[in-house]
Every structure is written in structure tokens, then in C-alpha cells.
Design an enzyme around this catalytic site. Structure first.
Site, PDB file in Angstrom:
ATOM      1  N   GLU A 168       0.817  -1.226   0.000  1.00  0.00           N
ATOM      2  CA  GLU A 168       0.000   0.000   0.000  1.00  0.00           C
ATOM      3  C   GLU A 168       0.847   1.271   0.000  1.00  0.00           C
ATOM      4  OE1 GLU A 168      -4.193  -1.436   1.965  1.00  0.00           O
ATOM      5  OE2 GLU A 168      -2.737  -0.518   3.316  1.00  0.00           O
ATOM      6  N   GLU A 214      -6.903  -7.412  -1.168  1.00  0.00           N
ATOM      7  CA  GLU A 214      -7.589  -7.240   0.116  1.00  0.00           C
ATOM      8  C   GLU A 214      -9.033  -6.826  -0.123  1.00  0.00           C
ATOM      9  OE1 GLU A 214      -5.757  -4.800   3.092  1.00  0.00           O
ATOM     10  OE2 GLU A 214      -3.767  -5.705   2.845  1.00  0.00           O
TER      11      GLU A 214
END
Length: 843
Positions: free
Chosen positions: A181, A250
Site C-alpha cells: 500500500e 484485500e
């Protein structure tokens, strides 16, 4: 013992069997390609340190039974290398054992090395010693950081290669991740971000794992790294190259819980909608974060303020039991999607509009055709025409048509059962000494207020906490002795004054002359603490002792490693009314890192100092408590109910079950027990437990317990009554299902021939947990029943025969199935769409 040896031998054979044949893993624009075959893959996250090795086989099997192909896990640097060059791969940290168990179950692995993990994990998974390397800056084009990141990444890859765990060696690992991320925060690093990402990609590829690497949330991930999506919805995501597949690393199955917050949950209809939308629009790999969330044992939680429970509303709950209907409905979704795999992997979808907020996606190759029909309106159901047939699409749902004609599943129509869990409470059976009934089996030690260790030191000014403690403990004492004259201006109103303290967080307790004067705490949204505490001082010598504590270190954001903690000031004594003050910030403070009890080994229960000969101190700060207890009988998962305690940490047989904080209450507003799944989800949309402790129950793994002679130790900071502690064993309460006559028949019926499939009806199925049978029918209604599991009621029409028919079909059996049709129950109200609702008990 023989049976155990046979099981171990079978596991060994299964593990070694997975290393016999190497697999080639590549990718193209459609999918991950394994041995030349494109695959539609379903994955789920299970973090090995958040459960116990005894739990792993069952978690993995339930994942497989739920339709997963892949288990995804991070690698947690700070648990594996707590001290530089000193490694720990034992117990819950035995990642190799975990991956071999995944392989033995016949599942693949996505290994997210990072080594930054975020994960609401302490310090984002980085070991604190990194912080003290001269010249280091985390996650940027910085030589000292890159050297350490490469060393650890190479260490993990080397271990995996040595154990032959990559698919290229015949092992289960088909994907690895580098970084995590970073694209969310890379702008903060300016010009240094892009070369860092390029370096990370090149470094990872150079390790020659033989499997693809991914970067999530990294739109500029350089070739050959696959960039992937994280979020509640990823159907609109496109990779940065037409040579890379559309992957979702995710899919947040719920949300995390902070101390002081209400409990988030995500309706399964919305999760299923998001999943099927992703596959509908060209995705071929998605991962649930989390599939089993687990527990933040010890001091592993981050945040700050992340709770000990990391349940995440996952399909498998914190205790290792399937959460229904989430697990079952998603299992059916996975089966339905796999029926479309041949068409999906052969071609891109052709997407067309069927009206406002309604679209069709068709995968067609030769005679093989599969379709998805989506209604993305969040209010209105709609009937659409497709291929000459009519289809009813509820709002915010997708129907799956494996043959482009027949609906096998609609995401808003749940066939699987609902289980309402309950906790059976029983008292803590302490093994009291027969000669002593004063403490009811409890003994205790008072933790000294202020400085009590020879390692204490003095420095002028106020020190930042993390740099001082290196996160070896939650606790840092700040102590000051001062002489106060009676004519001090700030004491114009007598001996009363106000102690003003400002702290970077996360919580603090102020003691004046050895007595607790007041406390302050931050919260997940604002970790800083500012308190004004009225105090009474005496002429002459006075002591101010400030106990500052952390509640997990920050795990997310640019430069998160620079977020400090502790009392950085100012610290002042202010007059009550005359505006005068004295600033104590720059004076000579004495510091003590940690508690005396920590150094004395009290968490293990050892020490000869435990006191059981005088009255048990209750509701007093800074007390260590110990008792011996028997484990609850049976095999049900166990929690400790901390009602009556304040804040602290607990250890069972020397192992920390985590921080407890039942006095941190969630806000009163914003909760709903029946959240509307229609419309975009966010982490604060669906909440429960308002006005109650954020976490009252704390998981105690069965494998940590003996039948008797267990030792429980608590360190209580602010005051509590340990005699109120109770065990709570996780039980199955009510078990329900509610199926309409418009529900598709069960997914498993699809394997029948088309004529039988058309004749098959909607079916309601119920199944008790293992070794139990259906003992009673609490409710049964065919017609227009209302309500939800646990609160069903009859609607305006109901078959008089429903209860007796269900009773005859189900009671005494481990499971039962009943056709939802007028053929079974008669027609209590002609021309009305009917459904069957049933609630049972198992025993």
C-alpha cells in the site's frame, strides 16, 4: 498414541507429496497461469501469529471447505527478528510449519513479505531496532533502510527456497508481495518514492523465486510486478498494463476494532455483491482480508488503540468457528463462480447495459457461455430481459448464470443457515488454599508508585517515550521531587493547585505523593493526551509521578516511525484562580523504563513475594494479581470475561493473552443490529455494541491450558475486582434459515442434468455442529414470516402444518432439508410469494 502417530505420518506424506512435482507459475492479461492453465482463484488471509499452531489445521481445512484455493499471509518482521540477527521461528511464529500445513491441505499460498505489513500490527511489522540505525529513513530511497529490507527479504526467500516451498520447487507458494500500500502515501516521500519502488521491484525479482511478485495499491508498479487493488470494492480497478491480470489482494470482510469504538460488521450480501461484481468485470483473483482474523496476543496490536480482538467479522471468527451465514453464503458464491471458470479464463467479458444501473457481462467461447447480471441500484429491485428470458434482480445484487440461461445464485438471496453464537459463563474455579479464604484463591503484589529500580536515571527535561523504552514495555515513569513553599503564588487558594500535563499519548496516570490523582487517555482518532487535574500538595517535599503508557505503536501512514509518545510537555502547576503557574518541564526528571513486576518475572507467576495473607486489594491502581484455576470442561473455545477490571494485561501460564480494557466504552450512538446491505459499505456504516465495552471477552486458546493447575496473572493499572472474572465458553445458540420460493435451488444441484435442475425447488437446509442433533424446533412458518434469526414472527399468512412438518423432518437428525413449496406445505395464501423461516436448537 498410535492414532496420533498415524495422523502425523499422513501429514508428513501429504507435505512431502506437495514437493514432488514443480509447477510453472506465470500470468497473462486474464489470470494467473499455473502449468499453462489460467485459473480463477479465491484466496483468504490467515495470519499465523494471530492464532496458535493447534488451531492452524482446522482453520486451513475450514478455508478449503469454504471454497478457497489460496491462503494469504504477511510475514511479520518484528516477531521473527526482535533483536537484530537473533531470529524466532518457533510456536506461533513458525511460518514454515504453517505453510507446510497449507500445502498438506492442497491449497496454494500468497506470501506477502512486505516487509512492511501495516495490518494494525505494532509498528507496521518493523522491529523497533531499525529506528536506531544511524541515518535511516523508512520506506524511501535510503541506503541503510534498503540494506536492512533486502537482508530480511532475502532471509525469508532463502528459508522458503531451502524448504522447497515455492511452486517452482513443487511447493505451495504461487505469489509473493513486496512493499504494501505504498501508493497510498508515496506522494509524501516526493522524488525519492519512485526510485525506491523501482529498487524494491528489482530487488525482489533478483531473488529468483520462480513465481510472480505483486505490489498492492501501487499504480506505477514496474514490470514484471503486478499491481493489485485493496478495498471494499475493486470491480472498477484496472491494472497498469494490458499484460497483467486484474487482482484484488484485500477485500475487507469487515473492519478492525479500536479500543473505545463500536464493533464493525459487514453484511454478507454486500461482501458477496462485491466479490461477484469483481469477477463479473474481468477479475480472476480475489482475497478476503480477513478470512480468519484471530487475536492480537501480547503487545502485537498497533494503531495505536487497536483492540486485542482482531475478529474482523471474518467468515471464520476469532475463536476458529465458522460465522454463519457469511461462511456458507460465500462458499456457495465460490462454487457458483467456479462453474463459470472455463468461460471466464478463455476470454474477456462483453459488458452491456440492460437499463439504468443494470448491466450484463457475458463470457463466451465456442459453445461455452456464462453470464453475470448486476443491479447496482441501492434501492429498487428490477426485472430485466436477457437472452429472451426474464430475471428478477434485487437491488444491490448480482445473479450468476453459468450457462447464460439459468440462475445458480443471486448474491442477495442466502441459502445457507444463520447461527447466533452465545457464550456460556461459568465462574473462575480458583484453586484456593484450604488454609486461606481471604482472597478466594487470589494472591497479589503491589507495583510501587514511581521509581523502584536501580536502572532508573535522571535527565533534565521531558524525554520522548519510544526513543527511551525502545518499545520493550508499555510503561515509562516520569518522576519529579520538588519543595513547595506555602507562599507560592500558585497556592494562593491554600494547598490546592491544578496539574496540567500534555502528552503525545497514548495514556497516562498521575500520582501525587504516592496517590493516584487522575488519568487521561487518547483514542484511535486522536492519540494525544491533555489533562488538568486538581491536586493537593503539602508544604515541603512533594513527588509527582507520571506513568505514561503506549497502547500499540502506529502502523500506517507516511513517516509513521516518527510518531512519538509519552509526556513531552508542558507539565505545569497552575493556580486555581489567579492565573499564576510554574512550568516543571525543564526540571531534572527521573526515569524508569517499565515496571518492577516485569523485571521480577511476575507475568510467569513465579516469585516468592505473592501475598495471600491479608485482605485482597480491590479497585486499587497498580496491583498484580495471581490465581490458579481449572480449565473449563469440554472442547468449546474459551474466553475470559473481564467485567469488573479496569485496564492492563493478562497472562495464562506465562503467555500473554493481550491487553484488556473493558472500561473503554463505545459511544452510545450509531449502531444498528440490522444494517441495510444495499449501498456502498464503509468501516463505520454497520456497527453494534454501542454504549458497551469495546471488548469484554478475551480469547484464551485451549492449547495453552492444562486440565488443572493453570496460572492466571493480571497487571491492573487503574483498579478492578479480579473476583468478578469469569470464563465464557463459545456455544452455538439459535440456528436458523429463511428461504423463499424464489431462491435458486442449492448450488450443489447444478451438477444434475438440466431437466432435473428445472424441476428442483428452493430448499431450506439446516445442520447442527459436529456430534449434535436437532433437539427442538423453536419456530417454523411457511407463508410470509417476518423478522430475523432469534426474533422471527408469523406474517399475515402461515401454513398451519409448518411446525409439524419441520419437526418430523428434522428433530433427531444431525441435518435436514425441506423443499420450500406449496407441494410441501399447501398454499396458505394464493398469489403471494411465500418463504419458509425456521429456528432450531441443537444438543
Amino acid at each position: 498414541m498410535r492414532a496420533r502417530r498415524e495422523i502425523l505420518a499422513l501429514v508428513f506424506c501429504l507435505v512431502t507429496a506437495t514437493t514432488t512435482f514443480a509447477a510453472t507459475v506465470t500470468y497473462d492479461n486474464r489470470a494467473i497461469v499455473i502449468d499453462g492453465k489460467r485459473r480463477v482463484l479465491v484466496s483468504g488471509s490467515i495470519h499465523y501469529p494471530r492464532s496458535t499452531p493447534d488451531m492452524w489445521p482446522d482453520l486451513i481445512q475450514k478455508s478449503k471447505d469454504g471454497g478457497l484455493d489460496v491462503i494469504e499471509t504477511y510475514v511479520f518482521w518484528n516477531v521473527h527478528e526482535p533483536v537484530k540477527n537473533q531470529y524466532n521461528f518457533e510456536g506461533r511464529n513458525d511460518v514454515v510449519k504453517f505453510l507446510k500445513l497449507v500445502a498438506a491441505a492442497g491449497l496454494y499460498v500468497h506470501l506477502r513479505i512486505g516487509p512492511y505489513v501495516c495490518a494494525e500490527w505494532n509498528y507496521g511489522g518493523f522491529p523497533l531496532w531499525l529506528h536506531f540505525i544511524p541515518g535511516i529513513k523508512f520506506r524511501t530511497d535510503n541506503g541503510p533502510f534498503k540494506a536492512e529490507m533486502q537482508r530480511f527479504t532475502a532471509k525469508i526467500v532463502g528459508m522458503m527456497q531451502q524448504e522447497k516451498l515455492y511452486a517452482s520447487q513443487g511447493g505451495p507458494i504461487i505469489l509473493s508481495q513486496i512493499e504494501n500500500e505504498y501508493g497510498n502515501i508515496d506522494s509524501a516521500y516526493g522524488a525519492a518514492a519512485k526510485p525506491y519502488i523501482k529498487w524494491a521491484a528489482d530487488m525482489a525479482v533478483s531473488l529468483n523465486t520462480g513465481v510472480p511478485w505483486v505490489m498492492c495499491q501501487q499504480s506505477d508498479a514496474p514490470d514484471p510486478i503486478i499491481n493489485t487493488c485493496n478495498g471494499f470494492y475493486c470491480d472498477q480497478f484496472t491494472p497498469n498494463s494490458n499484460k497483467k491480470p486484474k487482482m484484488w489482494t484485500e477485500n475487507w470482510s469487515g473492519w478492525f476494532l479500536p479500543f473505545g469504538g463500536a464493533v464493525p460488521y459487514r453484511p454478507v450480501e454486500d461482501v458477496a455483491f462485491a466479490v461477484v461484481r469483481f469477477y463479473q468485470r474481468g477479475g480472476t483473483f480475489q482475497n478476503y482480508y480477513m478470512y480468519h482474523g484471530g487475536t492480537n496476543f501480547g503487545r502485537t496490536s498497533g494503531g495505536p488503540f487497536i483492540a486485542t480482538s482482531y475478529d474482523y467479522d471474518s467468515p471464520i471468527d476469532e475463536y476458529g468457528l465458522v460465522r454463519q451465514p457469511k461462511w456458507g453464503h460465500l462458499r456457495d458464491v465460490h462454487k457458483a463462480i467456479k462453474l463459470c471458470e472455463e468461460a471466464m479464463t478463455a476470454t474477456d467479458p462483453t459488458i452491456s447495459s440492460l437499463g439504468s444501473n443494470v448491466e450484463a457481462a457475458v463470457y463466451k467461447t465456442g459453445s461455452v457461455c456464462s453470464a453475470f447480471l448486476a443491479n447496482i441500484d441501492d434501492k429498487s429491485d428490477v426485472t430485466v430481459k436477457f437472452n429472451g428470458n426474464s430475471y428478477l434482480l434485487p437491488a444491490w445484487s448480482v445473479s450468476i448464470l453459468p450457462d447464460c440461461k439459468n440462475v445458480v445464485l443471486n448474491t442477495a438471496k442466502i441459502n445457507s443457515q444463520t447461527v447466533i453464537p452465545s457464550f456460556m459463563h461459568e465462574s473462575l474455579k480458583t484453586n484456593a488454599d484450604s488454609t486461606d479464604s481471604i482472597g478466594s484463591g487470589w494472591s497479589w503484589i503491589n507495583e510501587p508508585v514511581g521509581i523502584s529500580k536501580a536502572s532508573a536515571f535522571s535527565k533534565p527535561g521531558l524525554l520522548e517515550q519510544i526513543n527511551t523504552t525502545a518499545d520493550q514495555t508499555d510503561y515509562l515513569w516520569y518522576s519529579l521531587s520538588m519543595d513547595i513553599k506555602g507562599d507560592e503564588p500558585f497556592l494562593q487558594d491554600g494547598s490546592q493547585t491544578v496539574l496540567h500535563v500534555e502528552s503525545l499519548g497514548h495514556s497516562l496516570h498521575a500520582f501525587i505523593n504516592g496517590k493516584l490523582a487522575g488519568s487521561g487517555t487518547g483514542n484511535y482518532g486522536n492519540v494525544k493526551v491533555k489533562v488538568d487535574i486538581p491536586i493537593t500538595v503539602v508544604p515541603g517535599k512533594n513527588t509527582i509521578d507520571l506513568l505514561s503508557l503506549t497502547v500499540g505503536l502506529q502502523n500506517y501512514g507516511a513517516f509513521f516511525e516518527l510518531s512519538g509518545a509519552g509526556v513531552t510537555g508542558p507539565v505545569k502547576l497552575n493556580g486555581l484562580n489567579n492565573g499564576s503557574s510554574i512550568d516543571l518541564s525543564s526540571q531534572q526528571w527521573t526515569y524508569q523504563i517499565g515496571l518492577k513486576g516485569e523485571d521480577s518475572g511476575l507475568p510467569s507467576g513465579s516469585s516468592s513475594q505473592w501475598n495471600s495473607q491479608s485482605s485482597l486489594p480491590k479497585n486499587q491502581p497498580l496491583v498484580w494479581y495471581k490465581t490458579n484455576f481449572d480449565a473449563p470442561s469440554g472442547g468449546a473455545p474459551i474466553a475470559l470475561d473481564f467485567t469488573g477490571m479496569g485496564k492492563g494485561e493478562a497472562w495464562v501460564n506465562g503467555q500473554s493473552i493481550g491487553r484488556y480494557w473493558p472500561t473503554f466504552i463505545a459511544p452510545n450512538g450509531g449502531c444498528t443490529d440490522n444494517c441495510n446491505y444495499r449501498g456502498a459499505y464503509s468501516g463505520n456504516k454497520c456497527l453494534k455494541n454501542c454504549g458497551k465495552p469495546s471488548q469484554q471477552l478475551y480469547h484464551v486458546p485451549r492449547s495453552w491450558l492444562k486440565p488443572s493447575g493453570n496460572v492466571l496473572v493480571l497487571f491492573e493499572e487503574i483498579g478492578g475486582d479480579p473476583t468478578q472474572l469469569a470464563f465464557a465458553t463459545r456455544q452455538t445458540g439459535s440456528l436458523c434459515s429463511h428461504v423463499s420460493e424464489t431462491h435458486p435451488s442449492p448450488v450443489d444441484m447444478w451438477s444434475l442434468d438440466s431437466k432435473t435442475r428445472r424441476a428442483s425447488n428452493s430448499t431450506l437446509s439446516l445442520s447442527c455442529p459436529s456430534n449434535q442433533v436437532i433437539s427442538s424446533i423453536k419456530f417454523a412458518s411457511y407463508g410470509t414470516p417476518l423478522g430475523t434469526c432469534g426474533s422471527f414472527s408469523h406474517g399475515r399468512c402461515s401454513s398451519a402444518k409448518a411446525h409439524s412438518i419441520v419437526h418430523k423432518a428434522c428433530v433427531g437428525s444431525a441435518s435436514c432439508s425441506i423443499g420450500v413449496s406449496t407441494r410441501t406445505f399447501g398454499d396458505p395464501c394464493k398469489g403471494v410469494k411465500k418463504s419458509l423461516a425456521v429456528e432450531i436448537s441443537c444438543a
